[in-house]
Design a protein around this motif. Structure first.
Motif, PDB file in Angstrom:
ATOM      1  N   ALA A 159     100.152  47.520  27.358  1.00 21.89           N
ATOM      2  CA  ALA A 159      99.990  47.687  25.913  1.00 21.89           C
ATOM      3  C   ALA A 159     100.548  46.473  25.166  1.00 21.89           C
ATOM      4  O   ALA A 159      99.953  46.003  24.181  1.00 21.89           O
ATOM      5  N   GLU A 160     101.680  45.953  25.622  1.00 20.19           N
ATOM      6  CA  GLU A 160     102.258  44.767  24.995  1.00 20.19           C
ATOM      7  C   GLU A 160     101.331  43.569  25.157  1.00 20.19           C
ATOM      8  O   GLU A 160     101.111  42.800  24.202  1.00 20.19           O
ATOM      9  N   LEU A 161     100.761  43.405  26.361  1.00 22.56           N
ATOM     10  CA  LEU A 161      99.867  42.278  26.600  1.00 22.56           C
ATOM     11  C   LEU A 161      98.636  42.358  25.698  1.00 22.56           C
ATOM     12  O   LEU A 161      98.203  41.344  25.126  1.00 22.56           O
ATOM     13  N   GLY A 173      95.327  51.068  16.398  1.00 26.42           N
ATOM     14  CA  GLY A 173      96.054  52.254  15.985  1.00 26.42           C
ATOM     15  C   GLY A 173      96.648  53.005  17.158  1.00 26.42           C
ATOM     16  O   GLY A 173      97.211  52.413  18.085  1.00 26.42           O
ATOM     17  N   ASP A 174      96.485  54.336  17.139  1.00 25.91           N
ATOM     18  CA  ASP A 174      97.056  55.148  18.217  1.00 25.91           C
ATOM     19  C   ASP A 174      96.208  55.113  19.482  1.00 25.91           C
ATOM     20  O   ASP A 174      96.518  55.795  20.456  1.00 25.91           O
ATOM     21  N   ARG A 175      95.130  54.302  19.478  1.00 23.98           N
ATOM     22  CA  ARG A 175      94.294  54.181  20.678  1.00 23.98           C
ATOM     23  C   ARG A 175      94.821  53.119  21.642  1.00 23.98           C
ATOM     24  O   ARG A 175      94.325  53.013  22.763  1.00 23.98           O
ATOM     25  N   LEU A 176      95.822  52.351  21.224  1.00 24.49           N
ATOM     26  CA  LEU A 176      96.293  51.229  22.042  1.00 24.49           C
ATOM     27  C   LEU A 176      96.788  51.698  23.405  1.00 24.49           C
ATOM     28  O   LEU A 176      96.463  51.094  24.439  1.00 24.49           O
ATOM     29  N   ASP A 177      97.574  52.775  23.427  1.00 22.89           N
ATOM     30  CA  ASP A 177      98.105  53.260  24.699  1.00 22.89           C
ATOM     31  C   ASP A 177      96.987  53.740  25.620  1.00 22.89           C
ATOM     32  O   ASP A 177      97.019  53.497  26.834  1.00 22.89           O
ATOM     33  N   ALA A 178      95.984  54.411  25.057  1.00 19.00           N
ATOM     34  CA  ALA A 178      94.863  54.894  25.878  1.00 19.00           C
ATOM     35  C   ALA A 178      94.065  53.728  26.444  1.00 19.00           C
ATOM     36  O   ALA A 178      93.652  53.744  27.618  1.00 19.00           O
ATOM     37  N   ILE A 179      93.842  52.698  25.625  1.00 16.70           N
ATOM     38  CA  ILE A 179      93.129  51.510  26.090  1.00 16.70           C
ATOM     39  C   ILE A 179      93.922  50.812  27.185  1.00 16.70           C
ATOM     40  O   ILE A 179      93.371  50.366  28.196  1.00 16.70           O
TER      41      ILE A 179
END
Length: 280
Positions: A159-161, A173-179
């Motif tokens: 997620a950081e990368l 948004g809140d989709r970053l973790d899922a992606i």
């Protein structure tokens, strides 16, 4: 809604995963993805196809050493040469005499290698945050995190990368973790990790760039697109290229990081279509 067909194409000893939309359109574009862990053609260009497949035959591949294409053992520094050969063999296999190129990051470097090797096989080329410029020195801290990802291959690190690729990580948004979790699933495949490590193990004197004399001999029109806030490959790289590739120009996009085609999709699509149509 664009229909994309997924196939595996045999090229010599290897197999290339091909995602294709708009087959039958008179001109073709080959899309070349970047090098991050878990990267694939569709992770870079799934949205972009929608903006081009109405006019162009869109070919989105996983390069050799990524995604669902072959993952052969490769000597240090040889991945770009391997993919240059594979792309030319793919065009032969598909019966395509000439295509345009759109390359992101490492894909931009590969596009330049293809133009230097066989300029007659290609029309125009677009490089977004293209890697391999001769003025960049050591990798940026963000690029080093990409290279060394497998030292800490966790969802948080992924997620950081991904956030480093963007000027505004809130875009997802809140989709970053899922992606991040979806991309991590690809990155953690053993063959993908092995290919990543091989890709970034450089032999002495090897690298992504071309000699300046080779860049100066490229006859094709090239558009370098760069996010002004790119911390992976800073925009000075494209500025260096545009002073050496004779028929080239630079389009700098503000409020944009490394993924111009994702973070500023509308701007990128409009500029790219205008350039390919001879209107820019």
């Amino acid at each position: 809604m664009t229909t994309t067909i997924h196939t595996d194409v045999k090229v010599g000893e290897h197999t290339i995963r091909l995602n294709r939309a708009g087959e039958g359109n008179p001109e073709a574009i080959l899309f070349l993805h970047g090098s991050g862990p878990g990267a694939t053609g569709m992770s870079n260009f799934a949205q972009t196809i929608e903006a081009f497949a109405d006019v162009y035959d869109c070919l989105v591949i996983d390069q050799i050493g990524w995604g669902d294409s072959s993952h052969p053992d490769t000597a240090p520094g040889a991945r770009l040469r391997q993919n240059t050969d594979a792309v030319l063999a793919l065009l032969d296999e598909l019966g395509l005499d000439r295509v345009h190129l759109v390359g992101n990051s490492l894909g931009g470097a590969l596009a330049l290698h293809l133009l230097a090797r066989a300029p007659e096989r290609f029309g125009k080329a677009i490089g977004m945050g293209a890697a391999g410029a001769g003025n960049m020195g050591a990798p940026t801290p963000a690029m080093f995190r990409l290279i060394s990802f497998y030292d800490d291959p966790t969802p948080r690190a992924m997620a950081e990368l991904i956030s480093f690729m963007l000027h505004d990580p809130d875009l997802f948004g809140d989709r970053l973790d899922a992606i991040a979790e979806e991309r991590l699933a690809t990155a953690l495949r053993p063959e993908v990790e092995r290919s990543h490590r091989q890709t970034f193990t450089m032999a002495p004197g090897s690298g992504l760039g071309l000699p300046e004399i080779a860049l100066k001999r490229i006859p094709n029109e090239v558009l370098f697109v760069h996010g002004r806030e790119d911390v992976i490959v800073p925009p000075e790289g494209s500025e260096w290229f545009v002073r050496r590739v004779p028929n080239s120009r630079l389009y700098l996009i503000p409020h944009c990081g490394h993924w111009t085609q994702i973070e500023q999709a509308e701007t990128f699509n409009n500029v790219a279509r205008a350039f390919l149509a001879g209107q820019l």
